[in-house]
Motif scaffolding. Structure first.
Motif, PDB file in Angstrom:
ATOM      1  N   SER A 164       1.058   5.301  -4.533  1.00 31.22           N
ATOM      2  CA  SER A 164       0.017   4.346  -4.127  1.00 31.22           C
ATOM      3  C   SER A 164      -0.216   3.298  -5.207  1.00 31.22           C
ATOM      4  O   SER A 164      -0.391   2.114  -4.912  1.00 31.22           O
ATOM      5  N   ARG A 165      -0.229   3.734  -6.455  1.00 30.43           N
ATOM      6  CA  ARG A 165      -0.422   2.771  -7.561  1.00 30.43           C
ATOM      7  C   ARG A 165       0.692   1.724  -7.547  1.00 30.43           C
ATOM      8  O   ARG A 165       0.445   0.539  -7.789  1.00 30.43           O
ATOM      9  N   GLN A 166       1.901   2.157  -7.257  1.00 24.76           N
ATOM     10  CA  GLN A 166       3.015   1.218  -7.214  1.00 24.76           C
ATOM     11  C   GLN A 166       2.843   0.239  -6.045  1.00 24.76           C
ATOM     12  O   GLN A 166       3.068  -0.970  -6.207  1.00 24.76           O
ATOM     13  N   ARG A 167       2.440   0.746  -4.889  1.00 26.64           N
ATOM     14  CA  ARG A 167       2.234  -0.147  -3.734  1.00 26.64           C
ATOM     15  C   ARG A 167       1.094  -1.137  -4.007  1.00 26.64           C
ATOM     16  O   ARG A 167       1.161  -2.302  -3.624  1.00 26.64           O
ATOM     17  N   MET A 168       0.035  -0.652  -4.658  1.00 24.52           N
ATOM     18  CA  MET A 168      -1.066  -1.555  -5.035  1.00 24.52           C
ATOM     19  C   MET A 168      -0.547  -2.647  -5.956  1.00 24.52           C
ATOM     20  O   MET A 168      -0.837  -3.834  -5.762  1.00 24.52           O
ATOM     21  N   ALA A 169       0.220  -2.239  -6.964  1.00 21.04           N
ATOM     22  CA  ALA A 169       0.731  -3.192  -7.957  1.00 21.04           C
ATOM     23  C   ALA A 169       1.610  -4.237  -7.286  1.00 21.04           C
ATOM     24  O   ALA A 169       1.505  -5.433  -7.579  1.00 21.04           O
ATOM     25  N   GLU A 170       2.465  -3.797  -6.364  1.00 16.52           N
ATOM     26  CA  GLU A 170       3.365  -4.739  -5.696  1.00 16.52           C
ATOM     27  C   GLU A 170       2.579  -5.702  -4.805  1.00 16.52           C
ATOM     28  O   GLU A 170       2.924  -6.881  -4.709  1.00 16.52           O
ATOM     29  N   GLY A 171       1.521  -5.205  -4.174  1.00 17.44           N
ATOM     30  CA  GLY A 171       0.673  -6.081  -3.357  1.00 17.44           C
ATOM     31  C   GLY A 171      -0.010  -7.144  -4.208  1.00 17.44           C
ATOM     32  O   GLY A 171      -0.012  -8.335  -3.863  1.00 17.44           O
ATOM     33  N   ILE A 172      -0.564  -6.718  -5.336  1.00 19.88           N
ATOM     34  CA  ILE A 172      -1.213  -7.669  -6.254  1.00 19.88           C
ATOM     35  C   ILE A 172      -0.194  -8.684  -6.748  1.00 19.88           C
ATOM     36  O   ILE A 172      -0.454  -9.896  -6.764  1.00 19.88           O
ATOM     37  N   ALA A 173       0.984  -8.203  -7.126  1.00 15.23           N
ATOM     38  CA  ALA A 173       2.030  -9.088  -7.648  1.00 15.23           C
ATOM     39  C   ALA A 173       2.466 -10.104  -6.594  1.00 15.23           C
ATOM     40  O   ALA A 173       2.639 -11.292  -6.901  1.00 15.23           O
ATOM     41  N   GLU A 174       2.631  -9.672  -5.357  1.00 14.88           N
ATOM     42  CA  GLU A 174       3.040 -10.603  -4.299  1.00 14.88           C
ATOM     43  C   GLU A 174       1.941 -11.642  -4.035  1.00 14.88           C
ATOM     44  O   GLU A 174       2.235 -12.797  -3.738  1.00 14.88           O
ATOM     45  N   GLY A 175       0.684 -11.224  -4.160  1.00 18.93           N
ATOM     46  CA  GLY A 175      -0.421 -12.173  -4.010  1.00 18.93           C
ATOM     47  C   GLY A 175      -0.399 -13.220  -5.109  1.00 18.93           C
ATOM     48  O   GLY A 175      -0.597 -14.420  -4.861  1.00 18.93           O
ATOM     49  N   ILE A 176      -0.126 -12.786  -6.325  1.00 20.54           N
ATOM     50  CA  ILE A 176      -0.020 -13.706  -7.461  1.00 20.54           C
ATOM     51  C   ILE A 176       1.165 -14.662  -7.246  1.00 20.54           C
ATOM     52  O   ILE A 176       1.051 -15.868  -7.444  1.00 20.54           O
ATOM     53  N   ALA A 177       2.289 -14.103  -6.794  1.00 23.92           N
ATOM     54  CA  ALA A 177       3.492 -14.920  -6.574  1.00 23.92           C
ATOM     55  C   ALA A 177       3.243 -15.986  -5.508  1.00 23.92           C
ATOM     56  O   ALA A 177       3.676 -17.140  -5.648  1.00 23.92           O
ATOM     57  N   GLN A 178       2.518 -15.609  -4.478  1.00 25.39           N
ATOM     58  CA  GLN A 178       2.188 -16.561  -3.395  1.00 25.39           C
ATOM     59  C   GLN A 178       1.355 -17.719  -3.965  1.00 25.39           C
ATOM     60  O   GLN A 178       1.578 -18.884  -3.644  1.00 25.39           O
ATOM     61  N   TYR A 179       0.417 -17.382  -4.829  1.00 27.76           N
ATOM     62  CA  TYR A 179      -0.412 -18.403  -5.477  1.00 27.76           C
ATOM     63  C   TYR A 179       0.446 -19.294  -6.374  1.00 27.76           C
ATOM     64  O   TYR A 179       0.314 -20.524  -6.343  1.00 27.76           O
ATOM     65  N   VAL A 180       1.312 -18.685  -7.172  1.00 26.80           N
ATOM     66  CA  VAL A 180       2.152 -19.470  -8.087  1.00 26.80           C
ATOM     67  C   VAL A 180       3.066 -20.418  -7.308  1.00 26.80           C
ATOM     68  O   VAL A 180       3.218 -21.575  -7.678  1.00 26.80           O
ATOM     69  N   HIS A 181       3.615 -19.945  -6.201  1.00 26.71           N
ATOM     70  CA  HIS A 181       4.469 -20.807  -5.367  1.00 26.71           C
ATOM     71  C   HIS A 181       3.699 -22.013  -4.859  1.00 26.71           C
ATOM     72  O   HIS A 181       4.235 -23.101  -4.741  1.00 26.71           O
ATOM     73  N   ALA A 182       2.431 -21.814  -4.544  1.00 30.55           N
ATOM     74  CA  ALA A 182       1.625 -22.899  -3.974  1.00 30.55           C
ATOM     75  C   ALA A 182       1.220 -23.940  -5.024  1.00 30.55           C
ATOM     76  O   ALA A 182       1.088 -25.121  -4.701  1.00 30.55           O
ATOM     77  N   TYR A 183       1.020 -23.521  -6.256  1.00 30.99           N
ATOM     78  CA  TYR A 183       0.409 -24.424  -7.247  1.00 30.99           C
ATOM     79  C   TYR A 183       1.278 -24.785  -8.449  1.00 30.99           C
ATOM     80  O   TYR A 183       0.898 -25.626  -9.243  1.00 30.99           O
ATOM     81  N   HIS A 184       2.418 -24.105  -8.627  1.00 32.68           N
ATOM     82  CA  HIS A 184       3.174 -24.351  -9.863  1.00 32.68           C
ATOM     83  C   HIS A 184       4.626 -24.744  -9.571  1.00 32.68           C
ATOM     84  O   HIS A 184       5.094 -24.588  -8.484  1.00 32.68           O
TER      85      HIS A 184
END
Ligand code: ZN
Length: 184
Positions: A164-184
């Protein structure tokens, strides 16, 4: 290049929320390192941590560290706690009073939605505003994730589990990546 600053809450003499032998400071450091590893290996992003060991940092030290590292975004990880065992679920905060509240809202929204996409067994409490120090006074877009309640037997199942910790981490990371794609 975009610099992502990850902040594992608490540490050292400050354990954060506690449930028996389960400490918030330990859970969030583990999940933070998983987010770091995933972002580096999948996206090649530059990721920095405010702490990578069990040490105490003040809230202002976390903000100053992010600034010194020239971070482009800041994400703090925590677990919640309540006096009843019934409160449960995942929520992500941003500050509407910070210098970058618009981008912070997008960051928080992307994290919450990707995290919940990976954690269908948990309750979503949604995206909320609050003026927690590290998201209010940071000089870059910032979000604070509450990974679940350490006081909820249901959430604790996930907080204890490596899978579960790994799935949480991957979800957070994908959310960050989505943000980075939009703004950077
Ligand atoms: Zn906390």
């Amino acid at each position: 290049m975009t610099v992502i600053v990850l902040d594992a809450g608490h540490g050292g003499r400050d354990p954060g929320a506690v449930n028996g032998s389960l400490y918030e400071k330990t859970i969030v450091l583990d999940v933070t390192k998983r987010v770091e590893t995933y972002l580096r290996s999948k996206y090649g992003y530059q990721v920095r941590l405010t702490r990578s060991t069990d040490v105490y940092l003040t809230l202002d030290q976390r903000v100053q560290t992010a600034k010194t590292l020239r971070g482009n975004l800041f994400v703090s990880l925590h677990t919640n706690a309540a006096t009843t065992p019934y409160a449960k679920g995942v929520e992500t905060f941003y500050s509407s009073s910070s210098a970058h509240s618009g981008k912070s809202r997008v960051l928080a929204t992307n994290i919450q939605s990707n995290l919940m996409g990976n954690m269908s067994g948990m309750t979503s409490r949604g995206v909320k505003t609050a003026n927690y120090y590290v998201i209010r006074y940071n000089t870059m877009p910032s979000a604070l994730v509450e990974l679940g309640f350490i006081s909820s037997p249901q959430d604790v199942t996930h907080l204890r589990s490596n899978a579960s910790r790994q799935r949480m981490a991957e979800g957070i990371a994908e959310g960050i990546a989505q943000y980075v794609h939009a703004y950077h």
